[in-house]
Design an enzyme around this catalytic site. Structure first.
Site, PDB file in Angstrom:
ATOM      1  N   GLY A  14      32.611  12.795  -6.342  1.00 10.55           N
ATOM      2  CA  GLY A  14      31.786  13.235  -5.519  1.00 10.55           C
ATOM      3  C   GLY A  14      30.624  14.486  -5.165  1.00 10.55           C
ATOM      4  O   GLY A  14      31.379  15.591  -5.553  1.00 10.55           O
ATOM      5  N   GLY A  16      28.995  16.059  -3.419  1.00 10.77           N
ATOM      6  CA  GLY A  16      28.807  16.276  -1.841  1.00 10.77           C
ATOM      7  C   GLY A  16      29.101  17.247  -1.859  1.00 10.77           C
ATOM      8  O   GLY A  16      29.604  18.626  -2.066  1.00 10.77           O
ATOM      9  N   GLU A 173      18.439  13.924  16.789  1.00 11.33           N
ATOM     10  CA  GLU A 173      17.965  13.969  16.209  1.00 11.33           C
ATOM     11  C   GLU A 173      16.835  13.237  15.892  1.00 11.33           C
ATOM     12  O   GLU A 173      15.523  13.423  15.837  1.00 11.33           O
ATOM     13  CB  GLU A 173      18.588  14.799  14.938  1.00 11.33           C
ATOM     14  CG  GLU A 173      18.801  16.435  15.608  1.00 11.33           C
ATOM     15  CD  GLU A 173      19.877  16.285  14.319  1.00 11.33           C
ATOM     16  OE1 GLU A 173      20.167  18.008  13.718  1.00 11.33           O
ATOM     17  OE2 GLU A 173      20.731  15.832  13.307  1.00 11.33           O
ATOM     18  N   ASP A 302      34.776  14.295   4.163  1.00 14.88           N
ATOM     19  CA  ASP A 302      34.903  12.513   5.381  1.00 14.88           C
ATOM     20  C   ASP A 302      35.792  11.447   5.049  1.00 14.88           C
ATOM     21  O   ASP A 302      36.454  11.294   6.270  1.00 14.88           O
ATOM     22  CB  ASP A 302      33.570  12.301   5.243  1.00 14.88           C
ATOM     23  CG  ASP A 302      32.524  12.848   6.152  1.00 14.88           C
ATOM     24  OD1 ASP A 302      32.161  13.830   6.166  1.00 14.88           O
ATOM     25  OD2 ASP A 302      31.077  12.074   6.357  1.00 14.88           O
ATOM     26  N   ALA A 317      29.131  19.426   7.253  1.00 17.56           N
ATOM     27  CA  ALA A 317      29.442  20.243   5.937  1.00 17.56           C
ATOM     28  C   ALA A 317      30.480  21.268   6.073  1.00 17.56           C
ATOM     29  O   ALA A 317      30.642  20.771   4.870  1.00 17.56           O
ATOM     30  CB  ALA A 317      27.724  20.612   5.785  1.00 17.56           C
TER      31      ALA A 317
END
Lengths: 423, 423
Positions: A14, A16, A173, A302, A317
């Site tokens: 990953g 991220g 959003e 996560d 994040a």
């Protein structure tokens, strides 16, 4: 695939925030790292909704992992997909080979959960990857195009109805931006359909929007959304989603475009680790983020279930970055024969944009809303974007959008298998 | 679908240079215009190769048609696909309805032709639409990723081999940019595969590259390509293309990435007009660009076969714009009861970029090559890009790329049905 080597091999699944921050923190460690990601890029997920709503181009918020890490000589980046983990053999099975590891970090994140209604997925797509965002952009822009072609008033209204399910930051959003697009951006561009008549529904099962925020900011966000023309439905349970609309308790909303910002399910790799998981599939890790019984395996981001002061550390994040850094430190401790420390999450607060000139911010007890909060949001997001060039382009795009009400990436690409396309 | 109206209804099929320029030229005419395009955007095709080679984002070179035309009140833009034309009824069948017309302009352009080898298409994609360009970008970037994963040297070399078929401007631009990417952009980013060992082949059936240019510029372009590491094969007939490579006369080139920049076939709508067509399917039109026997129907752009001074007017943006403007004038003449004039193509010359700091230019007898030609190419392309914002972003992107050798859009998106993805 793995060659024998004197230095320990660390496999990180990953790219991220969790995986990339761990990789970078190990830049001086006497290790060999293989970073595996399904895509070729690190994605700045906090701005993904802007790609989905045609405000930014995909490449504005993504950078190739191997470009970010080109100078870190102890890293090999591999675009591949992890299929399975053999804890006993210390081996990861990839779609294109296998990797033996000495230490493993699993940071493969999460995707959408439909609470047992997987058939909703094709009608109400969620937004986790770049491909997701581009598919949502295609749906939103195509819906206005279909409305312009549709002579029947009821069917046209359904094309101009948008339902966002879930009123966390992403849902707020998306709904706010959709209102802006319909009521301002597209105003003069259609001859048959009138985008200003579009209905934007924000549906939330809980009692308020932005549940993680203080109640005063939730109320302020809701007030601003409603002023922008968003219909906010609270305590509203979605009981059905099909290609023509959504069933919310007793109310039927006819809408051809439904977006999912509600449930999150951890990556399926978590279940392969043999440790207990929570209901969303997050792995219950040790205080140092290692896997119970496997001090050489870590979980971050996560995918990790971490509680602190009785609350779950949020899947955002900043938390993922902190976990990634912590795992890098813990691996260093293990290599040096030291005992590892417990992970401690530092909560810097949270913020959400609502629309043009409006945001809510809750940072270290400071609570802001309105224009100043929006500036704060803007600066924070640009600051954390990776890469000088992206920052500059995004700033330019935003300045231009602010002055013109326009959006820069209103391009429909891809055919997709969206059910909308059949219409 | 069509409502009775006092003013004549003009249907324009295609929002490329031909259709868009005709539409804009009719802005003050007492007519009602419906502009139909399969996509929602006008595409600046001369820079499409930059999207395919990850230098620019898609939205940088495309603008929504309805945004461009938002202030032109006599136009309705419709995103739809023309399926058939009934000349007798004066009616166009669309995927989503029908349109009756008083005047019709067919400007639906062209796609790739494989000279009877349609099975080559999946192995050697061409580049006409934004989706084509994004698919090619995915193939190019994925090939380097596959090379990094591949332990077998011969198979790795095949992933690092690229063949561009056809050495017109698009082929030359693709081959030059591929050489730049392999030998500079990606230089330090791989650990197993070395992009600098990549082979770029440019295969051309004719005797020289850029056949439309003067021979001295062709020679100059070839010299520069070869200096950049491109292998140029001239007088070389492609006799086979499969997923593992290309057969060029007696030579087999093992290559996993093959791009088609050779043949062009006119849009299939041309064949429905009942008029004689040339071998590429272009419609043989009257001198005023109208259809023989149908003064109310016009053809413009790549779909029109127009000869002037014994030569075919080229299928390029300037010619398409001139034809679009001419058709707008001819419709005005018809409406006013005047006789129409013959179309006259004004050739301003041609130019092609080869790579960083190198281009060839042949404009009004002025022949340039090298750095100054490249500046000329740059300024010309930025000048003709639609929309102030795009010009600014493209300039910024190019300045950044020039300083860093980097490319801004190296993001793999979409899964696609590319045969490469199966590997």
């Amino acid at each position: 695939m793995s060659t024998p080597s004197a230095v320990p091999h660390i496999v990180i699944l990953g790219g991220g925030f969790g995986g990339l921050w761990a990789t970078r923190a190990l830049r001086s460690a006497p290790v060999r790292i293989t970073l595996v990601d399904r895509t070729n890029h690190h994605l700045f997920q906090p701005l993904l909704y802007q790609v989905a709503t045609a405000g930014l181009s995909g490449p504005d918020i993504a950078a190739p992992l191997r470009h970010i890490l080109r100078r870190q000589r102890n890293v090999t980046v591999r675009m591949d997909e992890a299929r399975g983990i053999d804890l006993r053999q210390r081996r990861v099975a990839l779609a294109g080979g296998t990797l033996d590891y000495d230490y493993l970090l699993v940071a493969t994140g999460s995707s959408h959960a439909y609470f047992g209604h997987d058939d909703w997925a094709r009608h109400a797509p969620g937004m986790k990857t770049m491909d997701d965002a581009l598919a949502i952009r295609r749906r939103i822009l195509s819906a206005f195009e279909a409305a312009e072609r549709e002579p029947d008033p009821a069917r046209r209204a359904a094309w101009l109805s948008f339902v966002v399910i879930g009123a966390g930051p992403t849902g707020v959003e998306l709904a706010g931006t959709l209102a802006e697009i319909a009521h301002h951006t597209l105003r003069d561009e259609f001859r048959e359909a009138d985008p200003r008549t579009a209905q934007i529904h924000l549906v939330e099962a809980g009692p308020r929007v932005l549940a993680a925020m203080p109640p005063t900011l939730s109320a302020e966000a809701q007030r601003r959304l409603e002023r922008m023309g968003v219909r906010v439905h609270l305590g509203a349970a979605v009981t059905g989603v099909d290609e023509a609309g959504v069933q919310v308790d007793a109310q039927r909303i006819e809408a051809r475009t439904v977006l999912w910002a509600a449930g999150v399910a951890a990556s399926s790799l978590g279940a392969q680790l043999g440790a207990p998981c929570d209901r969303a599939g997050r792995v219950l890790v040790e205080p140092d983020l290692s896997l119970p019984g496997h001090p050489e395996v870590f979980v971050a981001g996560d995918l990790a279930h971490v509680e602190q002061d009785g609350r779950l550390v949020p899947g955002q994040a900043p938390a993922a970055k902190q976990m990634g850094l912590h795992v890098a430190g813990a691996i260093g401790d293990r290599l040096a024969g030291r005992t590892t420390r417990a992970f401690r999450y530092r909560d810097y607060g949270s913020l959400a944009s609502i629309g043009r000139g409006a945001a809510v911010v809750d940072v270290r007890g400071m609570r802001l809303s309105g224009l100043f909060a929006w500036w704060f949001w803007l600066v924070a997001h640009i600051f954390f974007l990776i890469g000088f060039r992206n920052r500059l382009v995004v700033m330019l795009d935003w300045a231009w959008s602010y002055c013109t009400w326009q959006r820069n990436a209103r391009i429909i690409v891809g055919k997709g298998n969206d059910d909308d396309d059949d219409a």
